[in-house]
Design a protein around this motif. Structure first.
Motif, mmCIF file in Angstrom:
data_model
loop_
_atom_site.group_PDB
_atom_site.id
_atom_site.type_symbol
_atom_site.label_atom_id
_atom_site.label_comp_id
_atom_site.label_asym_id
_atom_site.label_seq_id
_atom_site.Cartn_x
_atom_site.Cartn_y
_atom_site.Cartn_z
ATOM 1 N N MET A 114 64.841 -31.221 -24.366
ATOM 2 C CA MET A 114 65.610 -30.488 -25.374
ATOM 3 C C MET A 114 66.984 -31.114 -25.552
ATOM 4 O O MET A 114 67.611 -31.542 -24.579
ATOM 5 N N ASN A 115 67.447 -31.105 -26.783
ATOM 6 C CA ASN A 115 68.765 -31.636 -27.073
ATOM 7 C C ASN A 115 69.804 -30.539 -26.946
ATOM 8 O O ASN A 115 69.819 -29.588 -27.719
ATOM 9 N N ALA A 116 70.663 -30.643 -25.953
ATOM 10 C CA ALA A 116 71.662 -29.600 -25.707
ATOM 11 C C ALA A 116 72.986 -29.889 -26.397
ATOM 12 O O ALA A 116 73.919 -29.106 -26.307
ATOM 13 N N ASP A 117 73.072 -31.025 -27.101
ATOM 14 C CA ASP A 117 74.354 -31.444 -27.672
ATOM 15 C C ASP A 117 74.944 -30.418 -28.628
ATOM 16 O O ASP A 117 76.146 -30.189 -28.657
ATOM 17 N N ASN A 118 74.094 -29.794 -29.466
ATOM 18 C CA ASN A 118 74.609 -28.823 -30.438
ATOM 19 C C ASN A 118 74.201 -27.400 -30.100
ATOM 20 O O ASN A 118 74.075 -26.535 -30.962
ATOM 21 N N SER A 119 73.970 -27.142 -28.833
ATOM 22 C CA SER A 119 73.662 -25.792 -28.370
ATOM 23 C C SER A 119 74.912 -24.928 -28.453
ATOM 24 O O SER A 119 76.032 -25.414 -28.241
ATOM 25 N N LEU A 120 74.733 -23.648 -28.762
ATOM 26 C CA LEU A 120 75.882 -22.743 -28.812
ATOM 27 C C LEU A 120 76.637 -22.768 -27.490
ATOM 28 O O LEU A 120 77.873 -22.789 -27.461
ATOM 29 N N LEU A 121 75.909 -22.750 -26.402
ATOM 30 C CA LEU A 121 76.479 -22.853 -25.059
ATOM 31 C C LEU A 121 75.559 -23.723 -24.213
ATOM 32 O O LEU A 121 74.341 -23.705 -24.379
ATOM 33 N N THR A 122 76.149 -24.466 -23.281
ATOM 34 C CA THR A 122 75.336 -25.231 -22.344
ATOM 35 C C THR A 122 74.906 -24.326 -21.200
ATOM 36 O O THR A 122 75.464 -23.235 -21.002
ATOM 37 N N LEU A 123 73.938 -24.780 -20.447
ATOM 38 C CA LEU A 123 73.489 -24.001 -19.302
ATOM 39 C C LEU A 123 74.625 -23.798 -18.319
ATOM 40 O O LEU A 123 74.805 -22.696 -17.777
ATOM 41 N N GLN B 140 78.094 -9.878 -23.130
ATOM 42 C CA GLN B 140 79.505 -9.817 -23.513
ATOM 43 C C GLN B 140 80.291 -11.001 -22.954
ATOM 44 O O GLN B 140 81.117 -11.602 -23.653
ATOM 45 N N ARG B 141 80.014 -11.347 -21.711
ATOM 46 C CA ARG B 141 80.753 -12.457 -21.097
ATOM 47 C C ARG B 141 80.359 -13.802 -21.690
ATOM 48 O O ARG B 141 81.192 -14.692 -21.850
ATOM 49 N N GLU C 97 77.850 -23.721 -18.925
ATOM 50 C CA GLU C 97 78.809 -22.744 -19.470
ATOM 51 C C GLU C 97 78.304 -21.319 -19.302
ATOM 52 O O GLU C 97 79.070 -20.405 -18.946
ATOM 53 N N ILE C 98 77.026 -21.126 -19.535
ATOM 54 C CA ILE C 98 76.453 -19.780 -19.406
ATOM 55 C C ILE C 98 76.498 -19.304 -17.965
ATOM 56 O O ILE C 98 76.953 -18.189 -17.671
ATOM 57 N N LEU C 99 76.026 -20.147 -17.059
ATOM 58 C CA LEU C 99 76.001 -19.752 -15.644
ATOM 59 C C LEU C 99 77.390 -19.416 -15.137
ATOM 60 O O LEU C 99 77.583 -18.445 -14.384
ATOM 61 N N ASP C 100 78.367 -20.192 -15.568
ATOM 62 C CA ASP C 100 79.748 -19.954 -15.152
ATOM 63 C C ASP C 100 80.281 -18.654 -15.737
ATOM 64 O O ASP C 100 80.942 -17.868 -15.051
ATOM 65 N N ALA C 101 79.991 -18.415 -17.015
ATOM 66 C CA ALA C 101 80.539 -17.239 -17.702
ATOM 67 C C ALA C 101 79.945 -15.943 -17.180
ATOM 68 O O ALA C 101 80.658 -14.950 -16.994
ATOM 69 N N VAL C 102 78.640 -15.934 -16.938
ATOM 70 C CA VAL C 102 77.969 -14.673 -16.617
ATOM 71 C C VAL C 102 77.736 -14.490 -15.122
ATOM 72 O O VAL C 102 77.168 -13.480 -14.712
ATOM 73 N N ASP C 103 78.174 -15.480 -14.317
ATOM 74 C CA ASP C 103 77.934 -15.430 -12.875
ATOM 75 C C ASP C 103 76.442 -15.268 -12.610
ATOM 76 O O ASP C 103 75.999 -14.427 -11.814
#
Length: 480
Positions: free
Chosen positions: A1-10, A108-109, A12-18
């Protein structure tokens, strides 16, 4: 999968939502975010929410079948039935499963993390007990004269609606206008933490949801949380004559702008009745095509914020004149020999009283009649009976020729009106199609032989009073 234009990277998500990636690959592509499995498409992040009646985790298989590329799951659910998710992973090996403590909080996070990607976006929040959607729409129309604007659609203003809405922000957007609603303690605080607005408009502090929060003081405290992220640099636009103006002003860590009435630059010109209000900005006249003084006041709040952003009088006037009435909100529908003022998207004691005042201000013509169709005001709790009784008394004291009460809670208003008036009054119990048909039949009888009459439809969204309009205008049948 191409993550370059993803709304969020994996990452970023893991960090934001713990969160913890419990199944799936080490990269993903997200093109949209949804909490409703029916709306899931290719490369969607699906967030199942747990409610009182059902658990969204039951719809994870449908979301995966429709093309979801990632799923939030409660750690409790994963630990309780890991085999269910493992079997889904075996069928959809590329989907990333992220375990979190609470999926709503994670949504939300993640949304807050996404908003941080747009530091240049002018972020505007709009709240208030009534008029916030109208004010938002007026603001969008004005600001669109200068900026590329993103905003929340419909009633996507809640703990879930606002986070979903901010995922519509894109690099080309220069300004974001987001309505913020609430029906519980700290909901405004939560969604303010997502957007972190630097500009905010408060329409009023009324009694909407008072049954949940208990008092106007509590409502004011909640609404003021929209200013929580100003950090000394925000601008709060608040009504000059609200009972809680002083309280709100104390909560603004930044600049305060008061609005309401004429100013050096904004002048009221005249009312056009059902066709709206004429006013001027620095001598340039414009027409707000929404009837009623209360809608004009909403426009003044939007104008004050636009002026704070430096828009010209011409841009503001053009934005006002370009506004189209919203479906169900002060919407004027034209029948054969009458007009319907359809204002049934929401209702509370304040907005109901303002609507009655406006109808009373309309001059009667020869052969015209005024008909009030009032439905339940919901979520008033222990205040409901007294609030409905007051509205019933006001309706009885008005110059209406016929009053129709539709619903269950509204029975108190009907009883009050009967005691205080000998007007023609009708009550249809409940909110079934049958109740709407009975009400429509009575209205049709009163309208017969009249001309230039006005019918007000006002009630909470759950009542769906627009069904009466459909029957009156021939889109439904009172004989079905």
């Amino acid at each position: 999968m191409n993550a370059d234009n993803s709304l969020l990277t994996l990452e970023e998500i893991l960090d934001a939502v713990d969160g913890i990636r419990v199944l799936g690959g080490d990269s993903l592509h997200i093109a949209s975010v949804q909490t409703d499995s029916r709306l899931v498409g290719k490369d969607t992040l699906f967030v199942p929410l747990a409610g009182e009646k059902q658990d969204g985790h039951l719809y994870v298989p449908q979301a995966l079948e429709k093309g979801a590329s990632a799923v939030f799951i409660c750690m409790k659910n994963f630990e309780g039935d890991s085999g269910f998710f493992v079997s889904l992973h075996e069928k959809y090996p590329d989907v990333v499963f992220i375990a979190v403590k609470n999926t709503l909080e994670a949504l939300q996070r993640a949304a807050a993390k996404y908003v941080e990607k747009f530091p240049r976006l002018i972020k505007i929040g709009v709240t208030g007990s009534s008029g916030k959607t109208t004010t938002k729409e007026i603001l969008v129309s004005i600001l669109s004269q200068k900026y590329r604007v993103v905003f929340n659609k419909g009633n996507f203003n809640s703990e879930t609606g606002l986070p979903l809405s901010v995922f519509n922000i894109r690099a080309e957007h220069e300004c974001g206008v987001f309505e913020m609603g609430m029906n519980r303690v700290n909901e405004i605080g939560e969604i303010a933490s997502v957007l972190k607005p630097r500009f905010a408009v408060v329409t009023n502090i009324g009694t909407a949801h008072i049954g949940i929060l208990g008092s106007r003081e509590k409502i004011a405290e909640e609404k003021a949380k929209i200013f929580s992220y100003f950090g000394g640099f925000g601008t709060g636009v608040i009504p000059a004559d609200d009972d809680f103006t002083g309280f709100l002003q104390e909560k603004i860590d930044g600049k305060t702008v008061l609005y309401g009435g004429d100013t050096a630059s904004v002048k009221y010109v005249r009312s056009l009745g059902l066709k709206g209000t004429v006013f001027s900005i620095d001598g340039i006249e414009t027409v707000l095509a929404l009837p009623g003084v209360y809608n004009y006041r909403n426009a003044l709040g939007a104008v004050a914020l636009a002026q704070s952003l430096g828009l010209s009088a011409r841009e503001i006037a053009d934005g006002i004149s370009a506004l189209k009435p919203l479906s169900g909100r002060s919407e004027i529908l034209e029948g054969k020999n009458y007009f319907i003022m359809q204002d049934c998207y929401n209702a509370n004691p304040d907005s109901m009283e303002k609507a009655l005042d406006f109808v009373s201000s309309i001059k009667k013509e020869n052969g015209s009649r005024k008909i009030l169709v009032l439905g339940d005001m919901l979520e008033l709790g222990s205040e409901s009976k007294a609030a409905h009784e007051k509205i019933g008394g006001l309706a009885a004291a008005s110059d209406a020729d016929f009053i129709v009460f539709v619903g269950t809670e509204i029975k108190a208003a009907f009883d009050s009106a009967q005691k205080n008036s000998d007007k023609k009054i009708f009550y249809a119990e409940g909110n079934s199609d049958g109740a709407m048909q009975k009400a429509a039949c009575e209205i049709q009888n009163v309208l017969a032989g009249s001309s230039g009459s006005v019918v007000l439809l006002k009630g909470s969204r759950g009542m769906r009073l627009e069904r009466i309009s459909e029957i009156l205008l021939g889109k439904g049948s009172a004989d079905d």
